[in-house]
Scaffold this motif. Structure first.
Motif, PDB file in Angstrom:
ATOM      1  N   UNK A 151       0.825  -1.206   0.000  1.00 14.14           N
ATOM      2  CA  UNK A 151       0.000   0.000   0.000  1.00 14.14           C
ATOM      3  C   UNK A 151       0.863   1.261   0.000  1.00 14.14           C
ATOM      4  N   UNK A 152       1.939   1.270   0.795  1.00 15.22           N
ATOM      5  CA  UNK A 152       2.841   2.422   0.820  1.00 15.22           C
ATOM      6  C   UNK A 152       3.504   2.632  -0.536  1.00 15.22           C
ATOM      7  N   UNK A 153       3.892   1.533  -1.182  1.00 13.98           N
ATOM      8  CA  UNK A 153       4.499   1.646  -2.504  1.00 13.98           C
ATOM      9  C   UNK A 153       3.521   2.232  -3.518  1.00 13.98           C
ATOM     10  N   UNK A 154       2.258   1.806  -3.434  1.00 11.77           N
ATOM     11  CA  UNK A 154       1.236   2.305  -4.356  1.00 11.77           C
ATOM     12  C   UNK A 154       1.002   3.802  -4.137  1.00 11.77           C
ATOM     13  N   UNK A 155       0.913   4.216  -2.859  1.00 11.71           N
ATOM     14  CA  UNK A 155       0.673   5.628  -2.555  1.00 11.71           C
ATOM     15  C   UNK A 155       1.846   6.494  -3.010  1.00 11.71           C
ATOM     16  N   UNK A 156       3.069   6.040  -2.711  1.00 13.91           N
ATOM     17  CA  UNK A 156       4.252   6.819  -3.078  1.00 13.91           C
ATOM     18  C   UNK A 156       4.392   6.934  -4.591  1.00 13.91           C
ATOM     19  N   UNK A 157       4.221   5.829  -5.296  1.00 17.47           N
ATOM     20  CA  UNK A 157       4.380   5.880  -6.743  1.00 17.47           C
ATOM     21  C   UNK A 157       3.212   6.605  -7.407  1.00 17.47           C
ATOM     22  N   UNK A 158       2.046   6.605  -6.743  1.00 15.85           N
ATOM     23  CA  UNK A 158       0.914   7.375  -7.256  1.00 15.85           C
ATOM     24  C   UNK A 158       1.211   8.861  -7.254  1.00 15.85           C
ATOM     25  N   UNK A 159       1.911   9.330  -6.212  1.00 11.80           N
ATOM     26  CA  UNK A 159       2.316  10.735  -6.184  1.00 11.80           C
ATOM     27  C   UNK A 159       3.289  11.075  -7.296  1.00 11.80           C
ATOM     28  N   UNK A 160       4.197  10.133  -7.583  1.00 14.60           N
ATOM     29  CA  UNK A 160       5.150  10.355  -8.678  1.00 14.60           C
ATOM     30  C   UNK A 160       4.413  10.451 -10.019  1.00 14.60           C
ATOM     31  N   UNK A 161       3.477   9.549 -10.228  1.00 12.85           N
ATOM     32  CA  UNK A 161       2.718   9.558 -11.481  1.00 12.85           C
ATOM     33  C   UNK A 161       1.856  10.816 -11.609  1.00 12.85           C
ATOM     34  N   UNK A 162       1.308  11.295 -10.498  1.00 12.65           N
ATOM     35  CA  UNK A 162       0.520  12.527 -10.542  1.00 12.65           C
ATOM     36  C   UNK A 162       1.394  13.711 -10.942  1.00 12.65           C
ATOM     37  N   UNK A 163       2.623  13.739 -10.437  1.00 13.63           N
ATOM     38  CA  UNK A 163       3.544  14.793 -10.837  1.00 13.63           C
ATOM     39  C   UNK A 163       3.859  14.760 -12.317  1.00 13.63           C
ATOM     40  N   UNK A 164       3.969  13.560 -12.883  1.00 14.44           N
ATOM     41  CA  UNK A 164       4.205  13.430 -14.322  1.00 14.44           C
ATOM     42  C   UNK A 164       3.011  13.923 -15.133  1.00 14.44           C
ATOM     43  N   UNK A 165       1.812  13.669 -14.622  1.00 10.88           N
ATOM     44  CA  UNK A 165       0.615  14.117 -15.334  1.00 10.88           C
ATOM     45  C   UNK A 165       0.495  15.640 -15.329  1.00 10.88           C
ATOM     46  N   UNK A 166       0.884  16.266 -14.230  1.00 11.65           N
ATOM     47  CA  UNK A 166       0.734  17.715 -14.086  1.00 11.65           C
ATOM     48  C   UNK A 166       1.950  18.497 -14.581  1.00 11.65           C
ATOM     49  N   UNK A 167       2.914  17.831 -15.161  1.00 13.74           N
ATOM     50  CA  UNK A 167       4.139  18.486 -15.602  1.00 13.74           C
ATOM     51  C   UNK A 167       3.844  19.554 -16.660  1.00 13.74           C
ATOM     52  N   UNK A 168       4.423  20.747 -16.459  1.00 15.33           N
ATOM     53  CA  UNK A 168       4.335  21.887 -17.388  1.00 15.33           C
ATOM     54  C   UNK A 168       2.952  22.517 -17.496  1.00 15.33           C
ATOM     55  N   UNK A 169       1.962  22.006 -16.746  1.00 12.49           N
ATOM     56  CA  UNK A 169       0.627  22.599 -16.825  1.00 12.49           C
ATOM     57  C   UNK A 169       0.619  24.017 -16.250  1.00 12.49           C
TER      58      UNK A 169
END
Length: 244
Positions: A131-149
């Protein structure tokens, strides 16, 4: 008398024909002016606005559209059929275990598959670690989605402000002409005021265009993030059932 009448009628006919031709020519010219189209009119107004602030406003539009198009392409490629992926992972867990499920995630594109892989990679430890791995990597993926917006929002705010600045400068120049002439003549200030207002119009147009793209991108990001959260909960349920 007959000859005079004929000449008068001929003169009247020629005059009527001339008037008709003139009207047709005028209508043709008006139609040609209308046929210039929106793009030609836009180009004309842009040139009248001057190269200074208009060039900067145009640069904001180009850069904003470039970032928006790149984000839209990236987000569309990041969209995953989460229901199908969840079903494939569940079938792989039932038939081949954790490794088979990880292979399914490796062969699937998108942040949801990446989050699944990180959770499955920690599944051998315990559910909390997964669960911790999923939460941490979810934050990383969210940052990739919001990049340059954030750059798009900057250009949305910058374009109308530049337009307003051009308007203020144009008004100052118009009043300088009045002061130099010592007389309030409409011809002195009309051109400067028109140029000033054109910069505002183009700044607002750029902001409106970029705002539409920005709202679409934000809505797309929210949709993907919600999908990631729902899929993460589903993955935890699958791992709990698999442990049993």
């Amino acid at each position: 008398m007959v000859i005079g009448t004929v000449n008068a009628n001929a003169t009247t006919t020629v005059a009527a024909a001339t008037t008709t031709v003139a009207n047709v020519a005028q209508e043709t010219n008006e139609a040609a002016a209308e046929d210039l189209g929106f793009h030609q009119e836009l180009k004309k107004r842009f040139i009248e606005g001057g190269p200074g602030f208009m060039g900067i406003v145009l640069l904001c539009l180009i850069l904003g559209l470039a970032i928006a198009i790149e984000r839209i392409i990236f987000l569309n490629l990041s969209t995953t059929n989460s229901k199908k992926l969840t079903q494939n992972v569940e079938d792989a867990l039932a038939s081949g275990g954790i490794e088979a499920a990880k292979e399914v995630c490796r062969n699937t594109k998108g942040p949801v598959a990446s989050i699944f892989y990180q959770g499955l990679d920690r599944a051998d430890e315990d559910i909390d670690a997964a669960e911790k791995a999923v939460v941490a990597y979810g934050g990383v993926q969210m940052g990739q989605l919001e990049k340059n917006v954030s750059w798009i929002s900057l250009f949305i705010a910058l374009a109308p402000m530049l337009g307003f600045m051009g308007t203020v400068i144009g008004m100052i120049q118009a009043f300088d002409k009045i002061e130099a002439a010592g007389d309030m003549q409409p011809s002195l200030v009309a051109g400067g005021i028109k140029v000033a207002l054109l910069t505002t119009v183009f700044g607002l147009i750029v902001a409106i265009i970029l705002q539409i793209f920005y709202n679409y991108i934000i809505a797309k990001i929210d949709s993907i993030v919600n999908d990631m959260e729902d899929s993460s909960i589903t993955l935890m349920d699958l791992l709990v059932r698999h442990k049993k």
